[in-house]
Structure formats: structure tokens, C-alpha cells
Design a protein around this motif. Structure first.
Motif, PDB file in Angstrom:
ATOM      1  N   GLY A  85      49.413  42.366   1.682  1.00 16.85           N
ATOM      2  CA  GLY A  85      48.791  43.280   2.630  1.00 16.85           C
ATOM      3  C   GLY A  85      47.284  43.293   2.547  1.00 16.85           C
ATOM      4  N   LEU A  86      46.733  43.109   1.343  1.00 17.76           N
ATOM      5  CA  LEU A  86      45.284  43.084   1.178  1.00 17.76           C
ATOM      6  C   LEU A  86      44.675  41.804   1.729  1.00 17.76           C
ATOM      7  N   GLN A  87      45.393  40.701   1.593  1.00 22.78           N
ATOM      8  CA  GLN A  87      44.823  39.415   1.973  1.00 22.78           C
ATOM      9  C   GLN A  87      45.121  39.019   3.407  1.00 22.78           C
ATOM     10  N   VAL A  88      46.309  39.311   3.879  1.00 25.37           N
ATOM     11  CA  VAL A  88      46.728  38.855   5.207  1.00 25.37           C
ATOM     12  C   VAL A  88      47.412  40.001   5.934  1.00 25.37           C
ATOM     13  N   SER A  89      46.808  40.431   7.027  1.00 23.47           N
ATOM     14  CA  SER A  89      47.445  41.479   7.811  1.00 23.47           C
ATOM     15  C   SER A  89      48.638  40.900   8.564  1.00 23.47           C
ATOM     16  N   GLU A  90      49.543  41.767   8.964  1.00 27.94           N
ATOM     17  CA  GLU A  90      50.728  41.305   9.686  1.00 27.94           C
ATOM     18  C   GLU A  90      50.348  40.613  10.983  1.00 27.94           C
ATOM     19  N   ALA A  91      49.315  41.133  11.669  1.00 27.89           N
ATOM     20  CA  ALA A  91      48.908  40.545  12.944  1.00 27.89           C
ATOM     21  C   ALA A  91      48.360  39.133  12.744  1.00 27.89           C
ATOM     22  N   ARG A  92      47.513  38.967  11.715  1.00 34.40           N
ATOM     23  CA  ARG A  92      46.931  37.642  11.469  1.00 34.40           C
ATOM     24  C   ARG A  92      48.002  36.654  11.028  1.00 34.40           C
ATOM     25  N   LEU A  93      48.937  37.108  10.183  1.00 37.45           N
ATOM     26  CA  LEU A  93      49.994  36.213   9.735  1.00 37.45           C
ATOM     27  C   LEU A  93      50.886  35.811  10.900  1.00 37.45           C
ATOM     28  N   ALA A  94      51.205  36.762  11.769  1.00 35.04           N
ATOM     29  CA  ALA A  94      52.038  36.451  12.937  1.00 35.04           C
ATOM     30  C   ALA A  94      51.348  35.435  13.833  1.00 35.04           C
ATOM     31  N   GLU A  95      50.037  35.577  13.991  1.00 37.56           N
ATOM     32  CA  GLU A  95      49.279  34.620  14.810  1.00 37.56           C
ATOM     33  C   GLU A  95      49.331  33.225  14.194  1.00 37.56           C
ATOM     34  N   ALA A  96      49.175  33.162  12.860  1.00 34.95           N
ATOM     35  CA  ALA A  96      49.216  31.866  12.177  1.00 34.95           C
ATOM     36  C   ALA A  96      50.600  31.239  12.257  1.00 34.95           C
ATOM     37  N   GLY A 126      52.732  31.647  14.587  1.00 38.55           N
ATOM     38  CA  GLY A 126      52.962  31.208  15.957  1.00 38.55           C
ATOM     39  C   GLY A 126      52.387  29.834  16.246  1.00 38.55           C
ATOM     40  N   ARG A 127      51.419  29.398  15.418  1.00 43.18           N
ATOM     41  CA  ARG A 127      50.820  28.075  15.638  1.00 43.18           C
ATOM     42  C   ARG A 127      51.586  26.963  14.912  1.00 43.18           C
ATOM     43  N   ILE A 128      52.589  27.324  14.111  1.00 40.75           N
ATOM     44  CA  ILE A 128      53.342  26.329  13.330  1.00 40.75           C
ATOM     45  C   ILE A 128      54.601  25.949  14.086  1.00 40.75           C
ATOM     46  N   ALA A 129      54.694  24.680  14.477  1.00 45.05           N
ATOM     47  CA  ALA A 129      55.835  24.228  15.274  1.00 45.05           C
ATOM     48  C   ALA A 129      57.080  23.977  14.426  1.00 45.05           C
ATOM     49  N   LEU A 143      58.600  24.737   7.902  1.00 45.54           N
ATOM     50  CA  LEU A 143      57.273  25.066   7.387  1.00 45.54           C
ATOM     51  C   LEU A 143      56.932  26.516   7.707  1.00 45.54           C
ATOM     52  N   ARG A 144      57.309  26.967   8.889  1.00 45.10           N
ATOM     53  CA  ARG A 144      57.037  28.354   9.265  1.00 45.10           C
ATOM     54  C   ARG A 144      57.724  29.315   8.306  1.00 45.10           C
ATOM     55  N   ALA A 145      58.957  29.013   7.934  1.00 44.18           N
ATOM     56  CA  ALA A 145      59.693  29.881   7.003  1.00 44.18           C
ATOM     57  C   ALA A 145      59.057  29.854   5.619  1.00 44.18           C
ATOM     58  N   THR A 196      49.198  29.290   0.209  1.00 42.15           N
ATOM     59  CA  THR A 196      49.922  28.775   1.368  1.00 42.15           C
ATOM     60  C   THR A 196      49.515  29.493   2.650  1.00 42.15           C
ATOM     61  N   GLN A 197      49.512  30.806   2.626  1.00 42.34           N
ATOM     62  CA  GLN A 197      49.183  31.546   3.840  1.00 42.34           C
ATOM     63  C   GLN A 197      47.704  31.429   4.196  1.00 42.34           C
ATOM     64  N   GLN A 198      46.824  31.359   3.192  1.00 45.10           N
ATOM     65  CA  GLN A 198      45.403  31.184   3.483  1.00 45.10           C
ATOM     66  C   GLN A 198      45.153  29.846   4.171  1.00 45.10           C
ATOM     67  N   LEU A 199      45.845  28.801   3.731  1.00 42.72           N
ATOM     68  CA  LEU A 199      45.695  27.498   4.372  1.00 42.72           C
ATOM     69  C   LEU A 199      46.229  27.532   5.801  1.00 42.72           C
ATOM     70  N   ALA A 200      47.334  28.260   6.010  1.00 36.13           N
ATOM     71  CA  ALA A 200      47.875  28.398   7.371  1.00 36.13           C
ATOM     72  C   ALA A 200      46.896  29.116   8.284  1.00 36.13           C
ATOM     73  N   LEU A 201      46.170  30.078   7.746  1.00 33.02           N
ATOM     74  CA  LEU A 201      45.211  30.834   8.550  1.00 33.02           C
ATOM     75  C   LEU A 201      43.968  30.015   8.866  1.00 33.02           C
ATOM     76  N   HIS A 202      43.461  29.287   7.888  1.00 36.03           N
ATOM     77  CA  HIS A 202      42.149  28.682   8.027  1.00 36.03           C
ATOM     78  C   HIS A 202      42.161  27.192   8.343  1.00 36.03           C
ATOM     79  N   ASN A 203      43.230  26.481   8.020  1.00 34.08           N
ATOM     80  CA  ASN A 203      43.270  25.045   8.302  1.00 34.08           C
ATOM     81  C   ASN A 203      44.704  24.604   8.559  1.00 34.08           C
ATOM     82  N   PRO A 204      45.281  25.030   9.688  1.00 34.20           N
ATOM     83  CA  PRO A 204      46.689  24.693   9.961  1.00 34.20           C
ATOM     84  C   PRO A 204      46.930  23.195  10.096  1.00 34.20           C
ATOM     85  N   GLU A 205      45.921  22.443  10.547  1.00 36.24           N
ATOM     86  CA  GLU A 205      46.101  20.987  10.670  1.00 36.24           C
ATOM     87  C   GLU A 205      46.315  20.355   9.295  1.00 36.24           C
TER      88      GLU A 205
END
Length: 493
Positions: free
Chosen positions: A242-253, A255-258, A262-264, A274-283
Motif C-alpha cells: 500500500g505504501l509503494q503501489v496504490s491500487e489505482a496505479r497497480l491496476a493501470e500497470a 492493464g498494460r500486461i497482455a 505475467l499479469r498474475a 516486480t511491481q516497480q518494474l511493471a510500473l516504470h518499465n513494462p517493456e
């Protein structure tokens, strides 16, 4: 020397302590009333402003002291390395190193004594008897504080806000007996329980849990303690998330994972990596996931993927550090045709340079923890291809410079070095295709020697000290890097 860093020490300050100090201090109470009288938001905004000012000034004062301390520690490390190098040289039976006077050792010890003394007196070491200045222009500093406060939405973004909803949800999702164990611990030792939940490191959590169990003093059964440990761990993970990744930001990230697997993995994965990389560098996350799966990683192995990510990041960082450290440590090289870069995973040589004596150095950095190297494919199996590729790249670069500036004239040493690399590639290619395999290393070494090419292995961030005889037969050698950094003239800072 290390540049200024931001430590954000003020974030560790308890907001309640600031408010209590404001209520107890007449001048701070007047500040709150004055600001409140000129603000539509009243006392709420004035208290937030005070908290923001205190945090920011603590940040700045701490940065001043800590950066000064770090710089001194770096100078101390350099002094100790140089003193050790001199002493080791003498203790091994040698005379003083070339260029080192007897008085130099005393000067180093004097500097070390001064740095150590000032390290223990941080304020004196920074400003002496002068006032402690946070900025050259006090009005500009005050303006920056207010702009920062307003940009943060009246101080809300700068305040520490506990993710109560997320922690509460984690609590409600627990079995009833785990909830009961937490309730009992909270009733008996609320502060110690919170310290255990809020601990951010593994060692800190273990120490806080041990303290909690000691304080409970047998008032919980062994089964309740076991459930409490699990519950504290679950709440701590939920809080970190909760301190590092809000639910809204995580949901947005997410949503970008096909890829659904990997999404799970990301959804249930480590918040720090793992989640920080999904937020900042999904490629990059997608690329690394594909490599993980290609190497046999399971689609549901979240911990395994996290370990793979961490290993990849650590080895990548070590390689980058190694190349740059080697480049700046090889004083024999006067001109780099191929310098260090961040593309450490690209095949080929790491560095190509021309020495003071005109010899061309082909360098591969081995920044790992092994003490011996048995294989350097960039300088052995792939040497011909790498020589040709590097030479072609250098000629392309010269051609581009010619196009941009028709009057450009390349350094004759560079043209000569490129020609020697091309000649060596052609000769080594012929040696690889003809003649006895048993004499091949000696013939390759002779071909390189004739064209004044050196093959070198460096280990700026590792512990490599030797190479195998087979590599030495090809003319390779280990070039030590990371030696003590020369000091500035005595009296300099």
C-alpha cells in the motif's frame, strides 16, 4: 568525489511530534495563528505548512551533514588505500614506490588524522565558526519551500499517510483465529505489535517480532504465537504494498500486461521489484519474462521470477560498473576507440584503446567473483568477428564525421590502428583454417604481436587475478584495475 545526494531524513519524523512541539512552543503557536488568519483553509492548512517546513529543513540540514560525511569517508578510503599500498610495498622488501618521498607517508597520516577529527565534528567540518547556511538566497529558499508546498496540494502529498484500507482488507481476509491472535497482541502490547508490522527489512522484522514475543511473556499459547507471526508478516506485506503501489496505479500497470500469466505474477508479486518494474518499465519486464520462460521458468513461479529479475539487475549493474571503472583505471591507454557504455549484454569486446606506445588494446572486463578465468570468448572464439566488427564500426564513425564536416581529418594513429586490426583479423582467420591446431595459439599470439595488438582481461568490480595457461598461450593477460586513486597535492580537499 560523490555528488550531493538526497536522503529525505525528514520523512522519518513523526507528524505527531511536530504538532506537539507547535502546541508547546509560543512562537510556533503564533506562526500557526498568523498563517491561519491569512488563509481560507484556516488552521488545518497552517499546521500542514508548519509540518512541511520542518520536514524540508530537516531534509536539507541532514543532506548537508551526511553529504559532507560521505565525502570525508571517500577521502579517508583513498588515504587508507594509498597508505596501505606504500606500507605493503615496503613490508614486502621493496623500497618506497617511485615518486613517493619519506615525508609523503607522514603527510598522508596528517591528512587522515584531520579527516577523522572533522568527521566526528560535522558542523565544525562544514562551516567552522560561520553560521550554518541552507541557501545563498534566503528569499529564494523560502519561495522554493512555498512552491513545493503548493505543488504538493497543500502539503497532503508530502505527508506520511498509512494505507489503512489496504491493511484493514488484509486483516479481514485472515482466518478468525489469526484475527484473534492479533487482537490479543494489540490489547497487550500495541506499540511492539505495530513495530513488528511496520518493520521494512527482514532483519528489522525478526528483531521486532522477537521483542514482541518477549514482551508478551507467555501470555499467548504457542499456537497463537505461530498464527501471530504469520498474521504480522501478512499485514507487513500488505502495508508495504500500500505504501509503494496504490491500487489505482497497480491496476493501470496490470492493464498494460497482455500475458495473463505475467499479469498474475505481477499482481501477487514483490512490491519492491516486480511491481516497480511493471510500473516504470513494462517493456523490460516483458522481455525478462520471456527470457525467464524460455529458460524453463514456470508460468506460476512468482518467487523464481523475482530471483531471476534480481540476479539480472545485479549482474548487469556489476558489468556497467566494471567497464567504466576499467576505462578510468587504465592509465596506459591514451585514446579509446570504443569506450564503456550501458550495453553490457551486447556481444563483442568491451573496450578498444590505443596506448601511449601505439599498441592497440582489446579488452574484455570480467566483473564477477571468480578468481580465475578460463574462457574469454570475445577475445578467443569470436576474436576475428569482433576485430572486423569493431574496425568496420570505427570506419563508419569516421565516414559520418566526414559527412558532417568535409574538412575533418582523422588522427593518423586511429587509421593505423584500424588497419592493423583488419590485418590481424585476416591473418588469424587464415591461421584458424590452416595448419596444426597444436601450434595455433602460438601463431595467433605471434600475429597479434607483429601487429602490436594486446588482448587484456580486466576485473574492475571482481576478484579475477589469473587466467588459464591456454589463454596465456594466446597472448592474453590480466590487467589489474581499481588500484588506489592518486591523491591531490598535500593540503588540497
Amino acid at each position: 568525489m560523490t555528488g550531493p545526494r538526497r536522503f529525505r531524513a525528514g520523512r522519518f519524523l513523526d507528524a505527531a511530534a511536530v504538532h506537539a512541539a507547535a502546541d508547546a512552543n509560543p512562537r510556533l503557536r503564533r506562526f500557526i495563528r498568523t498563517v491561519a488568519a491569512h488563509s481560507e483553509a484556516g488552521e488545518v492548512r497552517s499546521r500542514r505548512l508548519l509540518e512541511h517546513l520542518v520536514r524540508r529543513m530537516i531534509d536539507d540540514v541532514a543532506d548537508l551533514h551526511l553529504n559532507n560525511a560521505l565525502n570525508r569517508l571517500e577521502r579517508i578510503a583513498v588515504l587508507r588505500d594509498n597508505i596501505a599500498a606504500i606500507l605493503d610495498h615496503v613490508l614486502e622488501g621493496g623500497t618506497l614506490p617511485e615518486g613517493v618521498r619519506v615525508a609523503t607517508l607522514g603527510e598522508y597520516f596528517d591528512q587522515l588524522n584531520t579527516e577523522m577529527r572533522e568527521l566526528s565534528r560535522p558542523r565544525d567540518g562544514i562551516v567552522g565558526d560561520a553560521p550554518l547556511r541552507l541557501a545563498d538566497d534566503s528569499a529564494a529558499y523560502a519561495d522554493s519551500l512555498l512552491r513545493e508546498f503548493d505543488t504538493a496540494g497543500g502539503g497532503e502529498a508530502g505527508r506520511h499517510v498509512e494505507p489503512d484500507a489496504i491493511v484493514g482488507g488484509a486483516f479481514r481476509a485472515m482466518p478468525t483465529d489469526s484475527q484473534e491472535a492479533l487482537r490479543r497482541a494489540a490489547a497487550l502490547e500495541p506499540t511492539a505489535l505495530w513495530h513488528a508490522v511496520a518493520a521494512e527489512s527482514g532483519a528489522g522484522k525478526r528483531a521486532a517480532l522477537a521483542d514482541l514475543e518477549t514482551r508478551l511473556g507467555g501470555r499467548l499459547t504457542p499456537d497463537e504465537l505461530a498464527r501471530l507471526r504469520t498474521a504480522v508478516d501478512d499485514l507487513g506485506k500488505a502495508r508495504s504494498r500500500g505504501l509503494q503501489v496504490s491500487e489505482a496505479r497497480l491496476a493501470e500497470a496490470l492493464g498494460r500486461i497482455a500475458d495473463p500469466d505475467l499479469r498474475a505474477v505481477v499482481e501477487g508479486g514483490d512490491v519492491w521489484l516486480t511491481q516497480q518494474l511493471a510500473l516504470h518499465n513494462p517493456e523490460a519486464l516483458t522481455t525478462l519474462w520471456r527470457r525467464f520462460r524460455d529458460r524453463g521458468g514456470r508460468a506460476d513461479d512468482g518467487p523464481g521470477f523475482r530471483a531471476y529479475l534480481r540476479h539480472d539487475m545485479v549482474t548487469y549493474g556489476r558489468g556497467v560498473l566494471g567497464e567504466y571503472s576499467a576505462a578510468f583505471s587504465l592509465s596506459s591507454i591514451e585514446l579509446f576507440l570504443k569506450g564503456p557504455d550501458a550495453n553490457v549484454k551486447v556481444a563483442g569486446t568491451d573496450l578498444v584503446g590505443i596506448g601511449h606506445d601505439g599498441w592497440v588494446w582489446l579488452i574484455d572486463d570480467k566483473s564477477h567473483r571468480a578468481t580465475s578465468v578460463a574462457g574469454v570468448s570475445a577475445l578467443t572464439d569470436n576474436l576475428v568477428a569482433n576485430l572486423r566488427r569493431d574496425a568496420a564500426d570505427f570506419r563508419d564513425a569516421i565516414a559520418r564525421l566526414h559527412r558532417d564536416d568535409p574538412g575533418f581529418t582523422p588522427d593518423p594513429r586511429i587509421l593505423d590502428a584500424i588497419s592493423r586490426m583488419e590485418d590481424a583479423a585476416a591473418e588469424i582467420d587464415r591461421i584458424n583454417r590452416r595448419g596444426s591446431a597444436s601450434t595455433r595459439p602460438a601463431r595467433i599470439s605471434a600475429a597479434l604481436e607483429e601487429r602490436r595488438l594486446r588482448l587484456r582481461v580486466t576485473s574492475a568490480a571482481g576478484e579475477v587475478r589469473e587466467i588459464t595457461q591456454a589463454l596465456r598461450d594466446l597472448g592474453l593477460a590480466v590487467e589489474p584495475t581499481g588500484t588506489p586513486v592518486p591523491l591531490p597535492p598535500t593540503g588540497g580537499r
